[in-house]
Enzyme design. Structure first.
Site, PDB file in Angstrom:
ATOM      1  N   MET A  62      77.458  16.079  19.905  1.00 27.19           N
ATOM      2  CA  MET A  62      76.992  16.568  18.606  1.00 27.19           C
ATOM      3  C   MET A  62      75.512  16.916  18.696  1.00 27.19           C
ATOM      4  O   MET A  62      74.692  16.050  19.011  1.00 27.19           O
ATOM      5  CB  MET A  62      77.210  15.507  17.529  1.00 27.19           C
TER       6      MET A  62
ATOM      7  N   GLY B  15      71.740  13.440  16.284  1.00 28.91           N
ATOM      8  CA  GLY B  15      72.131  13.847  17.630  1.00 28.91           C
ATOM      9  C   GLY B  15      72.797  12.740  18.437  1.00 28.91           C
ATOM     10  O   GLY B  15      72.242  11.670  18.578  1.00 28.91           O
ATOM     11  N   SER B  16      74.001  12.972  18.972  1.00 31.52           N
ATOM     12  CA  SER B  16      74.739  11.892  19.593  1.00 31.52           C
ATOM     13  C   SER B  16      76.030  12.405  20.227  1.00 31.52           C
ATOM     14  O   SER B  16      76.216  13.598  20.430  1.00 31.52           O
ATOM     15  CB  SER B  16      75.057  10.840  18.531  1.00 31.52           C
ATOM     16  N   ARG B  17      76.947  11.460  20.518  1.00 35.61           N
ATOM     17  CA  ARG B  17      78.202  11.804  21.176  1.00 35.61           C
ATOM     18  C   ARG B  17      79.291  10.838  20.732  1.00 35.61           C
ATOM     19  O   ARG B  17      79.015   9.688  20.381  1.00 35.61           O
ATOM     20  CB  ARG B  17      78.007  11.704  22.692  1.00 35.61           C
TER      21      ARG B  17
END
Length: 242
Positions: A113, A201-203
């Site tokens: 993301m 912001g990440s996954r």
């Protein structure tokens, strides 16, 4: 009186609406608004850039309505973003074991993301939350493979009525500094229900059982709660790295 020999006419319309801001984002929008108003009295040069920041903050915390596909054996994407990995990997120790996903390697689908994606995460299947495990950690670039083992993360295991278990993990990224969960162990959830949020912001990693076939390809963009990520007994649509 309507004629009985004609089927009734049914109509349905859906109107677009601007996505609401999730309650978690209200304080950030309020802070950005206050700074923007303050800058109107200090510097007109900085005012317009701050207006842009305010719009971005409100957009980051947007919470759009999603329509989850209905059907047996579907696993939907838990996050908006880019499919960056479809690979068989060892299970994280927090998800392994008899009460988790077992001990054999499983196919992991990773969704990255960016700061421009919707960051509300959703459950891939309906069922009962069996595990929620939070791990504090580093803030490496979420696009790196080792982020799944070293970054701040939160693991979930959800089990449906057939006994199928899906594990998925929220992973903090380089900018993200907080993972939030909306559910706890023992909660019952519907497919596509909101289960958490990662700031900035990440996954998200999803671990699929062997009888669930990935229905996405590398480089594809997923929509949380809508994109079919996997299907029980489905036909493969892309390669899986071994």
């Amino acid at each position: 009186m309507a004629s009985l020999d004609k089927p009734p006419v049914t109509t349905s319309t859906v109107k677009w609406r601007f996505p609401a801001v999730h309650p978690e984002g209200h304080k950030y929008v309020a802070i950005a608004t206050g700074i923007t108003l303050l800058l109107t009295m200090v510097s007109h040069v900085l005012f317009w850039p701050m207006v842009g920041v305010l719009i971005w903050v409100a957009t980051f915390f947007r919470d759009p309505v999603r329509t989850t596909p209905q059907g047996e054996g579907l696993v939907v994407a838990p996050a908006d973003g880019l499919i960056t990995m479809i690979q068989r990997v060892p299970i994280p120790r927090e998800l392994a074991g008899e009460n988790g996903l077992g001990d054999a390697p499983l196919v992991r689908v990773s969704i990255f993301m960016s700061v421009f994606d919707v960051h509300i995460n959703r459950t891939p299947i309906a069922g009962t939350i069996r595990q929620v495990v939070y791990i504090s950690g580093k803030f490496l670039n979420a696009d790196l493979d080792k982020a799944s083992e070293e970054n701040e993360r939160q693991h979930f295991v959800v089990e449906d009525r057939t006994g199928m278990r899906i594990g998925f993990t929220q992973i903090a990224g380089l900018v993200a500094r907080r993972i939030l969960g909306f559910v706890k162990s023992g909660d019952m959830v519907a497919a596509g229900q909101r289960i958490g949020l990662i700031r900035f912001g990440s996954r998200v990693d999803v671990y699929l059982p062997d009888h669930v076939v990935p229905q996405v390809c590398l480089g594809q963009r997923s929509i949380a709660g809508e994109t079919v990520l996997g299907r029980v007994g489905g036909v493969p649509v892309g390669g899986i790295a071994q």
